[in-house]
Design a protein around this motif. Structure first.
Motif, PDB file in Angstrom:
ATOM      1  N   THR A  47      31.269 -51.677  26.544  1.00  0.00           N
ATOM      2  CA  THR A  47      30.273 -51.624  25.473  1.00  0.00           C
ATOM      3  C   THR A  47      28.865 -51.474  26.042  1.00  0.00           C
ATOM      4  O   THR A  47      28.049 -50.710  25.519  1.00  0.00           O
ATOM      5  N   GLU A  48      28.586 -52.189  27.115  1.00  0.00           N
ATOM      6  CA  GLU A  48      27.252 -52.120  27.734  1.00  0.00           C
ATOM      7  C   GLU A  48      26.952 -50.699  28.217  1.00  0.00           C
ATOM      8  O   GLU A  48      25.851 -50.179  28.012  1.00  0.00           O
ATOM      9  N   ALA A  49      27.940 -50.072  28.841  1.00  0.00           N
ATOM     10  CA  ALA A  49      27.754 -48.698  29.318  1.00  0.00           C
ATOM     11  C   ALA A  49      27.517 -47.746  28.141  1.00  0.00           C
ATOM     12  O   ALA A  49      26.680 -46.841  28.226  1.00  0.00           O
ATOM     13  N   TRP A  50      28.231 -47.955  27.041  1.00  0.00           N
ATOM     14  CA  TRP A  50      28.054 -47.121  25.847  1.00  0.00           C
ATOM     15  C   TRP A  50      26.649 -47.306  25.277  1.00  0.00           C
ATOM     16  O   TRP A  50      25.967 -46.334  24.956  1.00  0.00           O
ATOM     17  N   ASN A  51      26.213 -48.556  25.172  1.00  0.00           N
ATOM     18  CA  ASN A  51      24.876 -48.831  24.635  1.00  0.00           C
ATOM     19  C   ASN A  51      23.786 -48.246  25.530  1.00  0.00           C
ATOM     20  O   ASN A  51      22.792 -47.706  25.028  1.00  0.00           O
ATOM     21  N   GLN A  52      23.970 -48.348  26.841  1.00  0.00           N
ATOM     22  CA  GLN A  52      22.991 -47.768  27.763  1.00  0.00           C
ATOM     23  C   GLN A  52      22.941 -46.242  27.625  1.00  0.00           C
ATOM     24  O   GLN A  52      21.869 -45.652  27.658  1.00  0.00           O
ATOM     25  N   LEU A  53      24.110 -45.628  27.464  1.00  0.00           N
ATOM     26  CA  LEU A  53      24.149 -44.183  27.278  1.00  0.00           C
ATOM     27  C   LEU A  53      23.414 -43.789  26.006  1.00  0.00           C
ATOM     28  O   LEU A  53      22.645 -42.819  25.998  1.00  0.00           O
ATOM     29  N   LEU A  54      23.615 -44.535  24.936  1.00  0.00           N
ATOM     30  CA  LEU A  54      22.916 -44.241  23.678  1.00  0.00           C
ATOM     31  C   LEU A  54      21.402 -44.367  23.849  1.00  0.00           C
ATOM     32  O   LEU A  54      20.644 -43.510  23.384  1.00  0.00           O
ATOM     33  N   GLU A  55      20.967 -45.441  24.507  1.00  0.00           N
ATOM     34  CA  GLU A  55      19.527 -45.647  24.725  1.00  0.00           C
ATOM     35  C   GLU A  55      18.928 -44.525  25.562  1.00  0.00           C
ATOM     36  O   GLU A  55      17.852 -43.993  25.238  1.00  0.00           O
ATOM     37  N   LYS A  56      19.603 -44.147  26.621  1.00  0.00           N
ATOM     38  CA  LYS A  56      19.107 -43.081  27.487  1.00  0.00           C
ATOM     39  C   LYS A  56      19.094 -41.742  26.753  1.00  0.00           C
ATOM     40  O   LYS A  56      18.161 -40.950  26.916  1.00  0.00           O
ATOM     41  N   SER A  57      20.108 -41.513  25.948  1.00  0.00           N
ATOM     42  CA  SER A  57      20.168 -40.270  25.184  1.00  0.00           C
ATOM     43  C   SER A  57      19.026 -40.193  24.177  1.00  0.00           C
ATOM     44  O   SER A  57      18.421 -39.128  23.984  1.00  0.00           O
ATOM     45  N   GLU A  58      18.727 -41.313  23.538  1.00  0.00           N
ATOM     46  CA  GLU A  58      17.609 -41.350  22.594  1.00  0.00           C
ATOM     47  C   GLU A  58      16.282 -41.112  23.311  1.00  0.00           C
ATOM     48  O   GLU A  58      15.403 -40.406  22.799  1.00  0.00           O
ATOM     49  N   ARG A  59      16.133 -41.683  24.500  1.00  0.00           N
ATOM     50  CA  ARG A  59      14.915 -41.470  25.286  1.00  0.00           C
ATOM     51  C   ARG A  59      14.778 -39.999  25.660  1.00  0.00           C
ATOM     52  O   ARG A  59      13.697 -39.418  25.545  1.00  0.00           O
TER      53      ARG A  59
END
Length: 149
Positions: free
Chosen positions: A85-97
């Motif tokens: 889940t942490e990796a998924w959330n980090q990917l989402l945050e980076k993608s939004e950035r």
């Protein structure tokens, strides 16, 4: 390939995309833009985006193969069940950035093009006022002479 390794791979590529977008923004803030460098960054971005799309398609197929529904909800559930889940959330945050940076870069390009067009229009106006007539006078002087005659 496991979901966790796909997410890690995507994160690394999004990090590279963020770095490229930063380089592109730096190039656009320079007074004299290095067109070759800007074209090089654009080419690298295209290649990286194609690779990100390939990996995303692979991630979606893994998600589907594991029995999860398509879309963000299925991706989130798959990540939870796989313990990433942490990796998924980090990917989402980076993608939004990356998306925000890309939008800003687009605005910067638009402003630069608008500024360049204004400069070209101004140069044309000056050139039209200083063109010489067949008599050897510039058009601005000819208008004054004809007006006073």
């Amino acid at each position: 390939m496991s979901l966790a390794s796909l997410l890690t791979d995507q994160q690394q590529r999004v990090d590279t995309l963020i770095d490229l977008l930063g380089s592109e923004q730096n190039l656009l803030t320079q007074g004299d833009i290095d067109g070759d460098a800007l074209a090089g960054v654009a080419h690298q971005k295209q290649q990286l985006l194609a690779e990100l799309e390939r990996i995303e398609s692979l991630r979606r197929s893994v998600q589907k193969r594991l029995g999860y529904e398509n879309g963000a909800r299925g991706a989130k559930l798959a990540a939870q069940d796989a313990g990433c889940t942490e990796a998924w959330n980090q990917l989402l945050e980076k993608s939004e950035r990356a998306a925000r940076m890309n939008a800003l870069t687009g605005k910067m390009l638009s402003l630069r093009m608008q500024h360049n067009q204004q400069m070209l229009d101004y140069i044309r106006q000056i050139a039209e006022k200083t063109l010489y007539t067949p008599t050897g006078r510039n058009s601005a002087q000819s208008g004054k002479i004809n007006a006073s005659a």
